[in-house]
Design a protein around this motif. Structure first.
Motif, mmCIF file in Angstrom:
data_model
loop_
_atom_site.group_PDB
_atom_site.id
_atom_site.type_symbol
_atom_site.label_atom_id
_atom_site.label_comp_id
_atom_site.label_asym_id
_atom_site.label_seq_id
_atom_site.Cartn_x
_atom_site.Cartn_y
_atom_site.Cartn_z
ATOM 1 N N TRP A 13 0.840 -1.197 0.000
ATOM 2 C CA TRP A 13 0.000 0.000 0.000
ATOM 3 C C TRP A 13 0.876 1.249 0.000
ATOM 4 O O TRP A 13 1.891 1.290 0.693
ATOM 5 C CB TRP A 13 -0.897 0.008 1.231
ATOM 6 C CG TRP A 13 -1.821 -1.156 1.317
ATOM 7 C CD1 TRP A 13 -1.513 -2.424 1.734
ATOM 8 C CD2 TRP A 13 -3.195 -1.174 0.961
ATOM 9 N NE1 TRP A 13 -2.621 -3.223 1.665
ATOM 10 C CE2 TRP A 13 -3.676 -2.481 1.195
ATOM 11 C CE3 TRP A 13 -4.082 -0.212 0.480
ATOM 12 C CZ2 TRP A 13 -4.990 -2.844 0.966
ATOM 13 C CZ3 TRP A 13 -5.398 -0.579 0.250
ATOM 14 C CH2 TRP A 13 -5.843 -1.874 0.479
ATOM 15 N N ARG A 14 0.465 2.256 -0.736
ATOM 16 C CA ARG A 14 1.168 3.544 -0.808
ATOM 17 C C ARG A 14 0.521 4.499 0.183
ATOM 18 O O ARG A 14 -0.675 4.782 0.092
ATOM 19 C CB ARG A 14 1.048 4.086 -2.240
ATOM 20 C CG ARG A 14 1.639 5.457 -2.428
ATOM 21 C CD ARG A 14 3.156 5.350 -2.565
ATOM 22 N NE ARG A 14 3.687 6.559 -3.146
ATOM 23 C CZ ARG A 14 4.091 7.613 -2.449
ATOM 24 N NH1 ARG A 14 4.044 7.599 -1.131
ATOM 25 N NH2 ARG A 14 4.562 8.665 -3.062
ATOM 26 N N ASP A 86 -14.070 3.028 0.450
ATOM 27 C CA ASP A 86 -13.545 3.471 -0.850
ATOM 28 C C ASP A 86 -12.368 2.619 -1.340
ATOM 29 O O ASP A 86 -11.764 2.913 -2.360
ATOM 30 C CB ASP A 86 -13.162 4.948 -0.809
ATOM 31 C CG ASP A 86 -11.978 5.251 0.110
ATOM 32 O OD1 ASP A 86 -11.420 4.312 0.729
ATOM 33 O OD2 ASP A 86 -11.606 6.438 0.199
ATOM 34 N N GLY A 87 -12.022 1.544 -0.609
ATOM 35 C CA GLY A 87 -10.931 0.658 -1.006
ATOM 36 C C GLY A 87 -9.575 1.056 -0.470
ATOM 37 O O GLY A 87 -8.591 0.343 -0.662
ATOM 38 N N SER A 88 -9.487 2.178 0.224
ATOM 39 C CA SER A 88 -8.234 2.591 0.858
ATOM 40 C C SER A 88 -8.181 1.996 2.262
ATOM 41 O O SER A 88 -9.140 1.359 2.706
ATOM 42 C CB SER A 88 -8.137 4.119 0.922
ATOM 43 O OG SER A 88 -9.135 4.653 1.774
ATOM 44 N N GLU A 90 -7.115 2.915 6.431
ATOM 45 C CA GLU A 90 -6.759 3.902 7.441
ATOM 46 C C GLU A 90 -5.903 3.188 8.472
ATOM 47 O O GLU A 90 -6.298 2.153 9.010
ATOM 48 C CB GLU A 90 -8.001 4.489 8.088
ATOM 49 C CG GLU A 90 -7.669 5.575 9.101
ATOM 50 C CD GLU A 90 -8.907 6.226 9.646
ATOM 51 O OE1 GLU A 90 -9.406 7.178 9.007
ATOM 52 O OE2 GLU A 90 -9.379 5.763 10.709
ATOM 53 N N LYS A 104 -3.379 7.421 5.762
ATOM 54 C CA LYS A 104 -4.268 6.846 4.756
ATOM 55 C C LYS A 104 -3.403 6.296 3.641
ATOM 56 O O LYS A 104 -2.431 6.916 3.227
ATOM 57 C CB LYS A 104 -5.237 7.891 4.212
ATOM 58 C CG LYS A 104 -6.257 7.284 3.262
ATOM 59 C CD LYS A 104 -7.346 8.252 2.896
ATOM 60 C CE LYS A 104 -8.363 7.550 2.011
ATOM 61 N NZ LYS A 104 -9.468 8.440 1.657
ATOM 62 N N LYS A 106 -3.392 3.851 -0.187
ATOM 63 C CA LYS A 106 -4.106 3.257 -1.317
ATOM 64 C C LYS A 106 -3.273 2.093 -1.823
ATOM 65 O O LYS A 106 -2.042 2.130 -1.782
ATOM 66 C CB LYS A 106 -4.311 4.276 -2.421
ATOM 67 C CG LYS A 106 -5.209 5.425 -1.969
ATOM 68 C CD LYS A 106 -5.475 6.405 -3.065
ATOM 69 C CE LYS A 106 -6.396 7.486 -2.554
ATOM 70 N NZ LYS A 106 -6.725 8.454 -3.566
ATOM 71 N N ARG A 107 -3.958 1.067 -2.334
ATOM 72 C CA ARG A 107 -3.247 -0.109 -2.811
ATOM 73 C C ARG A 107 -2.268 0.307 -3.905
ATOM 74 O O ARG A 107 -2.609 1.033 -4.817
ATOM 75 C CB ARG A 107 -4.205 -1.173 -3.334
ATOM 76 C CG ARG A 107 -3.479 -2.484 -3.616
ATOM 77 C CD ARG A 107 -4.427 -3.611 -3.958
ATOM 78 N NE ARG A 107 -5.295 -4.018 -2.879
ATOM 79 C CZ ARG A 107 -4.962 -4.836 -1.882
ATOM 80 N NH1 ARG A 107 -3.727 -5.287 -1.797
ATOM 81 N NH2 ARG A 107 -5.833 -5.184 -0.987
ATOM 82 N N ASP A 108 -1.037 -0.161 -3.785
ATOM 83 C CA ASP A 108 -0.008 0.084 -4.787
ATOM 84 C C ASP A 108 -0.451 -0.618 -6.069
ATOM 85 O O ASP A 108 -0.753 -1.809 -6.038
ATOM 86 C CB ASP A 108 1.341 -0.461 -4.298
ATOM 87 C CG ASP A 108 2.506 -0.039 -5.153
ATOM 88 O OD1 ASP A 108 2.326 0.149 -6.366
ATOM 89 O OD2 ASP A 108 3.603 0.081 -4.598
ATOM 90 N N THR A 109 -0.481 0.105 -7.161
ATOM 91 C CA THR A 109 -0.998 -0.466 -8.412
ATOM 92 C C THR A 109 -0.152 -1.614 -8.920
ATOM 93 O O THR A 109 -0.617 -2.427 -9.702
ATOM 94 C CB THR A 109 -1.124 0.609 -9.500
ATOM 95 O OG1 THR A 109 0.151 1.241 -9.670
ATOM 96 C CG2 THR A 109 -2.170 1.633 -9.134
#
Length: 114
Positions: A13-14, A86-88, A90, A104, A106-109
């Motif tokens: 995760w980023r 939202d898929g992120s 916390e 917070k 977000k999944r690393d692409t």
């Protein structure tokens, strides 16, 4: 909650924001990331801090204790990460006898869940 079966947070995760630090600090020594692995271990790095995680799993949450270094000083703590609608995720990241930060991510692409 000691096995990763069904855990939706496994992967890289980023870290994109924090309540205590700005983005420049988060990415001070490279992209701020948290990696949640299936083997009860993970890693987190942001700013001048790098740490290893000992993980406990739930379907949409992980709990962890951590140990690492921040500006060459040994630091420890605990926390948890929770999947949001939202898929992120916390992340509540607590320094032993110190600050508590909300991050917070977000999944690393380039990451795929196991």
């Amino acid at each position: 909650m000691t096995t990763p079966a069904g855990c939706q947070l496994i992967g890289r995760w980023r870290i994109v924001e924090a309540d205590l630090w700005d983005r420049d600090y988060l990415d001070l020594d490279g992209p701020a990331t948290i990696t949640i692995s299936a083997g009860n271990h993970g890693e987190i790095a942001f700013g001048a801090m790098q740490a290893s995680l000992e993980l406990g799993y739930g379907p949409s949450m992980v709990f962890f204790t951590w140990v690492g270094f921040d500006e060459m000083d040994e630091v420890t703590g605990d926390g948890h990460a929770e999947l949001l609608d939202d898929g992120s995720i916390e992340i509540t990241f607590v320094y032993h006898n110190g600050d508590e930060a909300i991050l917070k991510a977000k999944r690393d692409t380039s990451s795929t869940a196991c």
